[in-house]
Design a protein around this motif. Structure first.
Motif, PDB file in Angstrom:
ATOM      1  N   VAL A 266      -3.647 -45.494  -1.080  1.00 49.86           N
ATOM      2  CA  VAL A 266      -2.215 -45.205  -0.949  1.00 49.86           C
ATOM      3  C   VAL A 266      -1.861 -43.920  -1.697  1.00 49.86           C
ATOM      4  O   VAL A 266      -1.133 -43.058  -1.185  1.00 49.86           O
ATOM      5  CB  VAL A 266      -1.374 -46.389  -1.486  1.00 49.86           C
ATOM      6  CG1 VAL A 266       0.110 -46.004  -1.557  1.00 49.86           C
ATOM      7  CG2 VAL A 266      -1.561 -47.616  -0.600  1.00 49.86           C
ATOM      8  N   ALA A 267      -2.376 -43.781  -2.917  1.00 51.82           N
ATOM      9  CA  ALA A 267      -2.102 -42.586  -3.716  1.00 51.82           C
ATOM     10  C   ALA A 267      -2.642 -41.340  -3.024  1.00 51.82           C
ATOM     11  O   ALA A 267      -1.990 -40.282  -3.018  1.00 51.82           O
ATOM     12  CB  ALA A 267      -2.712 -42.725  -5.104  1.00 51.82           C
ATOM     13  N   ALA A 268      -3.825 -41.432  -2.435  1.00 54.61           N
ATOM     14  CA  ALA A 268      -4.437 -40.282  -1.768  1.00 54.61           C
ATOM     15  C   ALA A 268      -3.570 -39.800  -0.607  1.00 54.61           C
ATOM     16  O   ALA A 268      -3.393 -38.589  -0.414  1.00 54.61           O
ATOM     17  CB  ALA A 268      -5.832 -40.640  -1.268  1.00 54.61           C
ATOM     18  N   VAL A 269      -3.012 -40.731   0.152  1.00 53.64           N
ATOM     19  CA  VAL A 269      -2.164 -40.354   1.293  1.00 53.64           C
ATOM     20  C   VAL A 269      -0.896 -39.657   0.808  1.00 53.64           C
ATOM     21  O   VAL A 269      -0.502 -38.599   1.320  1.00 53.64           O
ATOM     22  CB  VAL A 269      -1.800 -41.588   2.139  1.00 53.64           C
ATOM     23  CG1 VAL A 269      -0.765 -41.229   3.201  1.00 53.64           C
ATOM     24  CG2 VAL A 269      -3.049 -42.175   2.796  1.00 53.64           C
ATOM     25  N   ALA A 270      -0.237 -40.253  -0.207  1.00 57.01           N
ATOM     26  CA  ALA A 270       0.999 -39.662  -0.735  1.00 57.01           C
ATOM     27  C   ALA A 270       0.744 -38.282  -1.317  1.00 57.01           C
ATOM     28  O   ALA A 270       1.507 -37.330  -1.087  1.00 57.01           O
ATOM     29  CB  ALA A 270       1.606 -40.585  -1.786  1.00 57.01           C
ATOM     30  N   ILE A 271      -0.330 -38.145  -2.075  1.00 53.25           N
ATOM     31  CA  ILE A 271      -0.630 -36.868  -2.730  1.00 53.25           C
ATOM     32  C   ILE A 271      -1.036 -35.808  -1.709  1.00 53.25           C
ATOM     33  O   ILE A 271      -0.792 -34.618  -1.912  1.00 53.25           O
ATOM     34  CB  ILE A 271      -1.718 -37.078  -3.805  1.00 53.25           C
ATOM     35  CG1 ILE A 271      -1.138 -37.902  -4.960  1.00 53.25           C
ATOM     36  CG2 ILE A 271      -2.241 -35.743  -4.327  1.00 53.25           C
ATOM     37  CD1 ILE A 271      -2.155 -38.354  -5.967  1.00 53.25           C
ATOM     38  N   TYR A 272      -1.619 -36.240  -0.611  1.00 56.78           N
ATOM     39  CA  TYR A 272      -1.955 -35.284   0.442  1.00 56.78           C
ATOM     40  C   TYR A 272      -0.693 -34.578   0.948  1.00 56.78           C
ATOM     41  O   TYR A 272      -0.678 -33.348   1.119  1.00 56.78           O
ATOM     42  CB  TYR A 272      -2.659 -35.985   1.595  1.00 56.78           C
ATOM     43  CG  TYR A 272      -2.873 -35.088   2.794  1.00 56.78           C
ATOM     44  CD1 TYR A 272      -3.812 -34.061   2.752  1.00 56.78           C
ATOM     45  CD2 TYR A 272      -2.127 -35.254   3.957  1.00 56.78           C
ATOM     46  CE1 TYR A 272      -4.006 -33.216   3.832  1.00 56.78           C
ATOM     47  CE2 TYR A 272      -2.315 -34.421   5.048  1.00 56.78           C
ATOM     48  CZ  TYR A 272      -3.257 -33.411   4.987  1.00 56.78           C
ATOM     49  OH  TYR A 272      -3.444 -32.581   6.058  1.00 56.78           O
ATOM     50  N   PHE A 273       0.378 -35.345   1.181  1.00 53.93           N
ATOM     51  CA  PHE A 273       1.623 -34.733   1.638  1.00 53.93           C
ATOM     52  C   PHE A 273       2.230 -33.827   0.567  1.00 53.93           C
ATOM     53  O   PHE A 273       2.789 -32.768   0.875  1.00 53.93           O
ATOM     54  CB  PHE A 273       2.625 -35.810   2.049  1.00 53.93           C
ATOM     55  CG  PHE A 273       2.309 -36.460   3.369  1.00 53.93           C
ATOM     56  CD1 PHE A 273       2.366 -35.710   4.544  1.00 53.93           C
ATOM     57  CD2 PHE A 273       1.945 -37.793   3.442  1.00 53.93           C
ATOM     58  CE1 PHE A 273       2.064 -36.304   5.772  1.00 53.93           C
ATOM     59  CE2 PHE A 273       1.644 -38.380   4.653  1.00 53.93           C
ATOM     60  CZ  PHE A 273       1.703 -37.636   5.826  1.00 53.93           C
ATOM     61  N   ILE A 274       2.102 -34.246  -0.691  1.00 55.02           N
ATOM     62  CA  ILE A 274       2.598 -33.398  -1.787  1.00 55.02           C
ATOM     63  C   ILE A 274       1.874 -32.062  -1.798  1.00 55.02           C
ATOM     64  O   ILE A 274       2.491 -31.001  -1.926  1.00 55.02           O
ATOM     65  CB  ILE A 274       2.422 -34.125  -3.141  1.00 55.02           C
ATOM     66  CG1 ILE A 274       3.350 -35.346  -3.216  1.00 55.02           C
ATOM     67  CG2 ILE A 274       2.701 -33.175  -4.315  1.00 55.02           C
ATOM     68  CD1 ILE A 274       3.097 -36.245  -4.411  1.00 55.02           C
ATOM     69  N   MET A 275       0.578 -32.112  -1.629  1.00 53.41           N
ATOM     70  CA  MET A 275      -0.208 -30.888  -1.659  1.00 53.41           C
ATOM     71  C   MET A 275       0.045 -30.008  -0.435  1.00 53.41           C
ATOM     72  O   MET A 275       0.034 -28.779  -0.530  1.00 53.41           O
ATOM     73  CB  MET A 275      -1.701 -31.225  -1.759  1.00 53.41           C
ATOM     74  CG  MET A 275      -2.097 -31.803  -3.109  1.00 53.41           C
ATOM     75  SD  MET A 275      -1.673 -30.679  -4.465  1.00 53.41           S
ATOM     76  CE  MET A 275      -2.692 -29.268  -4.071  1.00 53.41           C
ATOM     77  N   ARG A 276       0.275 -30.634   0.718  1.00 54.56           N
ATOM     78  CA  ARG A 276       0.575 -29.825   1.898  1.00 54.56           C
ATOM     79  C   ARG A 276       1.911 -29.107   1.752  1.00 54.56           C
ATOM     80  O   ARG A 276       2.066 -27.955   2.159  1.00 54.56           O
ATOM     81  CB  ARG A 276       0.583 -30.707   3.151  1.00 54.56           C
ATOM     82  CG  ARG A 276      -0.791 -31.080   3.663  1.00 54.56           C
ATOM     83  CD  ARG A 276      -1.641 -29.877   4.032  1.00 54.56           C
ATOM     84  NE  ARG A 276      -1.044 -29.043   5.055  1.00 54.56           N
ATOM     85  CZ  ARG A 276      -1.334 -29.089   6.352  1.00 54.56           C
ATOM     86  NH1 ARG A 276      -2.251 -29.964   6.775  1.00 54.56           N
ATOM     87  NH2 ARG A 276      -0.759 -28.271   7.220  1.00 54.56           N
ATOM     88  N   ALA A 277       2.895 -29.794   1.150  1.00 55.32           N
ATOM     89  CA  ALA A 277       4.190 -29.157   0.908  1.00 55.32           C
ATOM     90  C   ALA A 277       4.040 -28.001  -0.072  1.00 55.32           C
ATOM     91  O   ALA A 277       4.586 -26.898   0.137  1.00 55.32           O
ATOM     92  CB  ALA A 277       5.185 -30.183   0.364  1.00 55.32           C
ATOM     93  N   LEU A 278       3.279 -28.224  -1.147  1.00 55.32           N
ATOM     94  CA  LEU A 278       3.045 -27.170  -2.127  1.00 55.32           C
ATOM     95  C   LEU A 278       2.278 -26.008  -1.503  1.00 55.32           C
ATOM     96  O   LEU A 278       2.571 -24.828  -1.757  1.00 55.32           O
ATOM     97  CB  LEU A 278       2.274 -27.733  -3.323  1.00 55.32           C
ATOM     98  CG  LEU A 278       1.926 -26.743  -4.440  1.00 55.32           C
ATOM     99  CD1 LEU A 278       3.195 -26.166  -5.065  1.00 55.32           C
ATOM    100  CD2 LEU A 278       1.071 -27.433  -5.512  1.00 55.32           C
ATOM    101  N   GLY A 279       1.289 -26.337  -0.673  1.00 56.34           N
ATOM    102  CA  GLY A 279       0.498 -25.305  -0.016  1.00 56.34           C
ATOM    103  C   GLY A 279       1.328 -24.438   0.905  1.00 56.34           C
ATOM    104  O   GLY A 279       1.150 -23.213   0.960  1.00 56.34           O
ATOM    105  N   GLU A 280       2.252 -25.060   1.624  1.00 52.17           N
ATOM    106  CA  GLU A 280       3.125 -24.302   2.527  1.00 52.17           C
ATOM    107  C   GLU A 280       3.953 -23.275   1.759  1.00 52.17           C
ATOM    108  O   GLU A 280       4.033 -22.104   2.147  1.00 52.17           O
ATOM    109  CB  GLU A 280       4.055 -25.267   3.276  1.00 52.17           C
ATOM    110  CG  GLU A 280       5.043 -24.563   4.198  1.00 52.17           C
ATOM    111  CD  GLU A 280       5.942 -25.531   4.944  1.00 52.17           C
ATOM    112  OE1 GLU A 280       7.151 -25.235   5.104  1.00 52.17           O
ATOM    113  OE2 GLU A 280       5.437 -26.589   5.372  1.00 52.17           O
ATOM    114  N   MET A 281       4.551 -23.717   0.656  1.00 49.32           N
ATOM    115  CA  MET A 281       5.374 -22.796  -0.138  1.00 49.32           C
ATOM    116  C   MET A 281       4.521 -21.752  -0.844  1.00 49.32           C
ATOM    117  O   MET A 281       4.928 -20.592  -0.981  1.00 49.32           O
ATOM    118  CB  MET A 281       6.206 -23.598  -1.143  1.00 49.32           C
ATOM    119  CG  MET A 281       7.262 -24.479  -0.498  1.00 49.32           C
ATOM    120  SD  MET A 281       8.357 -25.306  -1.696  1.00 49.32           S
ATOM    121  CE  MET A 281       7.236 -26.501  -2.438  1.00 49.32           C
ATOM    122  N   SER A 282       3.322 -22.131  -1.289  1.00 46.75           N
ATOM    123  CA  SER A 282       2.452 -21.204  -2.027  1.00 46.75           C
ATOM    124  C   SER A 282       1.964 -20.064  -1.153  1.00 46.75           C
ATOM    125  O   SER A 282       1.805 -18.933  -1.621  1.00 46.75           O
ATOM    126  CB  SER A 282       1.249 -21.958  -2.612  1.00 46.75           C
ATOM    127  OG  SER A 282       1.657 -22.876  -3.596  1.00 46.75           O
TER     128      SER A 282
END
Length: 475
Positions: free
Chosen positions: A57-73
Motif C-alpha cells: 500500500v505504501a509503495a503505491v501511494a509513494i509512487y504517485f507522490i514521486m510522479r507528482a514531484l517528478g513532473e514539477m522537477s
C-alpha cells in the motif's frame, strides 16, 4: 512544444555535475536506509506477516507522490524541490514551515540513524558507546560533502551499490532457503511461517494499518531525488528514469526483502531490537552471512547520513534564496558548494550525536516518529502543490507542454493524501508515537511565530509565486 528552458524562481549558483547514474543511485540511496534494516523489526512486530501488504500500500501511494514531484522537477528544477514548490503553489508559510521542518527533520533523522549505526557497531564491539560511532561518521560525511557535488555523487553511488547487491543477494539466498533448503540442512523452510504463528493477520487489520507509521519512516527519503534536481545534468531525461523506477525499487527492495524476512523466520521472534536481517542469519546458523549483513546495514546508515548532509544543505541554501532563511546561507564557494549551509547542517548533525550521548536507549523510537511528522508534511505538500501547479497549467493552456505527467491526476493525488492522513492518525493512536505528535504541534506553533516575526521585520521573497499571482487575479 515545451520550452527547453525550465522556469526558475530562485537563482541558484550550483554546479550541475550529477550524472544519470548518480541520480539513479541517489534515488535508491534515499529509498533504502535504516528504516528497512532496523525499523522493519518494529513494523513486523506490529503487523506480523501482514506487514507485506502494508509495504505494498505504501509503495503505491509513494509512487504517485514521486510522479507528482517528478513532473514539477522536470519543469522547474531547483534544489529546494517540494519546499520551493509549496512556497510557490500553496503559501509562503507552507514553504517556510517545510524549510524549517528540515531543521528538526535533520536533527531527528540523524539522531535515529546514528543511534542505529552505534547499535550495529556493537554487534562487534559490545562496549563501544553509541555516540562515538556517530561522531566518527559525522566527520567523515562532512568531509565528503564539503569537497564537491561530484564527489558526493560518487560516494553515494558506491554506498547504494553495496546496499543493492546485498539486498538482492539476501532475497535470492532467502528464496533458496525457502524453496531448496539451502543453509537449512537441505530442508526447505516453506511458507508455514506466514500463517503458523497467529495467522497472516495476527493483530488483525488494525495491526496492519498501525504499522504504517514505521513503514512510512522506512520509505522516507524517496523525495530526496527532487532535491538533487538543482544539480542534475539533462533533467528532462534523468529525472523520469529515476522516478519511474521508484515503484519497482520499493516493491523489490522493501516488499521483497520483508516478505523473505517473515517467511524465513517466525515473525514472533523478531522483537524489534537490532536489525532483523542480521538476526535471521545469526539464528539460522550462518554467522559469516550475518557479519556481512551487519557490515551492509552499517553502509546503509552511512549512505543515509551522507545523503542527509547533502539534502539539507541544499534545502537551507534554497530557503535563503527564497528569502525564508538568513541570506548568508545562500552563498557558495569557488567549487559551487554551499559551504555555509553545509556547516550549519554539520552543527545540527553533531547535536544529534550529543542526543545519543544523553539518551542512547530512547533516541531511535522517539525521533523515528518525529521524522514521520516531517514526511507527512513533505508528502502532503508535494501533492497539494502539484494540484495547484497542474491547475495553473490547465488554466493557462499549457498542460500539453508538460513533459513528464503524473498519471491518474487528480485521483492519484487524493489517494496519496488519504495515505498521509492515515499515517497521521496512526501516529496519534500509538502510545509510542503520540508524544511526538504533540511535540510536532508545538514546533509548528514556534515556526509560525518565527514566520510572523521574519515577515514583519522585512523578510521578502525573491519573486512573486504563481499562487500569489493567481490569488491576485482572482481578487
Amino acid at each position: 512544444m515545451a520550452s527547453d528552458n525550465p522556469e526558475v524562481y530562485e537563482k541558484e549558483n550550483l554546479k550541475r555535475d550529477l550524472k544519470s547514474r548518480h541520480i539513479q543511485m541517489i534515488a535508491i540511496g534515499g529509498t533504502i536506509g535504516t528504516g528497512l534494516f532496523y525499523g522493519s523489526g518494529w513494523a513486523v512486530e506490529t503487523a506480523g506477516p501482514a506487514v507485506i501488504l502494508t509495504y505494498v500500500v505504501a509503495a503505491v501511494a509513494i509512487y504517485f507522490i514521486m510522479r507528482a514531484l517528478g513532473e514539477m522537477s522536470v519543469e522547474e528544477p531547483v534544489s529546494g524541490a517540494y519546499i520551493s514548490y509549496s512556497n510557490r503553489y500553496i503559501h509562503r508559510f507552507a514553504g517556510f514551515l517545510n524549510g524549517w521542518n528540515a531543521f528538526v527533520f535533520l536533527l531527528a533523522t540523524s539522531a535515529a540513524e546514528l543511534n542505529s549505526l552505534g547499535r550495529f557497531a556493537q554487534y562487534w564491539f559490545p562496549d563501544l558507546p553509541i555516540w562515538v560511532t556517530g561522531a566518527v561518521a559525522v566527520v567523515v560525511m562532512f568531509t565528503v560533502n564539503i569537497i564537491g557535488v561530484n564527489f558526493y555523487g560518487e560516494s553515494e553511488f558506491w554506498f547504494s551499490a553495496i546496499k543493492v547487491v546485498a539486498i538482492v543477494a539476501m532475497i535470492l539466498f532467502g528464496l533458496a532457503m525457502v524453496i531448496l533448503g539451502v543453509g537449512h540442512g537441505g530442508r526447505p523452510i516453506g511458507f508455514d511461517n506466514l500463517v503458523d504463528h497467529g495467522g497472516f493477520f495476527p493483530h488483525g487489520l488494525t495491526g496492519m494499518v498501525l504499522a504504517m507509521v514505521m513503514v512510512a519512516f522506512s520509505c522516507g527519503g524517496v523525495e530526496t531525488v527532487g532535491i538533487a534536481a538543482g544539480e542534475t545534468r539533462d533533467i528532462a531525461k534523468t529525472m523520469p528514469k529515476a522516478v519511474n523506477a521508484t515503484f519497482w525499487r520499493l516493491m523489490i527492495f522493501y516488499v521483497g526483502a520483508v516478505a523473505i524476512l517473515v517467511t524465513v523466520f517466525p515473525w514472533t521472534q523478531l522483537n524489534g531490537s537490532g536489525s532483523p536481517f542480521v538476526t535471521v542469519f545469526s539464528e539460522i546458523g550462518i554467522p559469516a552471512a550475518a557479519t556481512v549483513m551487519n557490515l551492509v546495514v552499517i553502509t546503509a546508515v552511512l549512505s543515509a547520513v551522507n545523503a542527509s548532509v547533502f539534502i539539507n544543505s541544499r534545502t537551507f541554501y534554497n530557503l535563503a534564496l527564497q528569502g525564508n532563511a538568513p541570506s548568508f546561507l545562500g552563498t557558495v564557494n569557488h567549487r559551487n558548494v554551499p559551504t555555509r549551509a553545509v556547516t550549519l547542517v554539520f552543527g545540527t548533525v553533531f547535536a544529534s550525536v550529543l542526543l545519543n550521548f544523553l539518551l542512547p536507549d530512547q533516541v531511535f523510537e522517539i525521533f523515528a516518529s518525529v521524522t514521520v511528522y516531517g514526511l507527512v508534511c513533505a508528502w502532503a505538500s508535494i501533492m497539494i502543490s502539484h494540484l495547484r501547479f497542474r491547475r495553473i497549467r490547465i488554466r493557462d493552456g499549457r498542460e500539453d507542454q508538460i513533459r513528464y505527467k503524473m498519471p491518474f491526476y487528480p485521483y492519484g493525488n487524493y489517494l496519496a493524501l488519504a495515505f498521509v492522513a492515515v499515517v497521521l492518525v496512526c501516529i496519534g493512536i500509538l502510545p509510542e508515537t503520540r508524544t511526538s505528535l504533540l511535540v510536532s504541534g508545538g514546533w509548528v506553533l514556534v515556526v509560525f511565530i518565527a514566520y510572523k516575526l521574519h515577515t514583519r521585520s522585512g523578510g521578502k521573497q525573491t519573486k512573486p509565486s504563481p499562487a500569489e499571482t493567481e490569488d491576485a487575479r482572482l481578487g
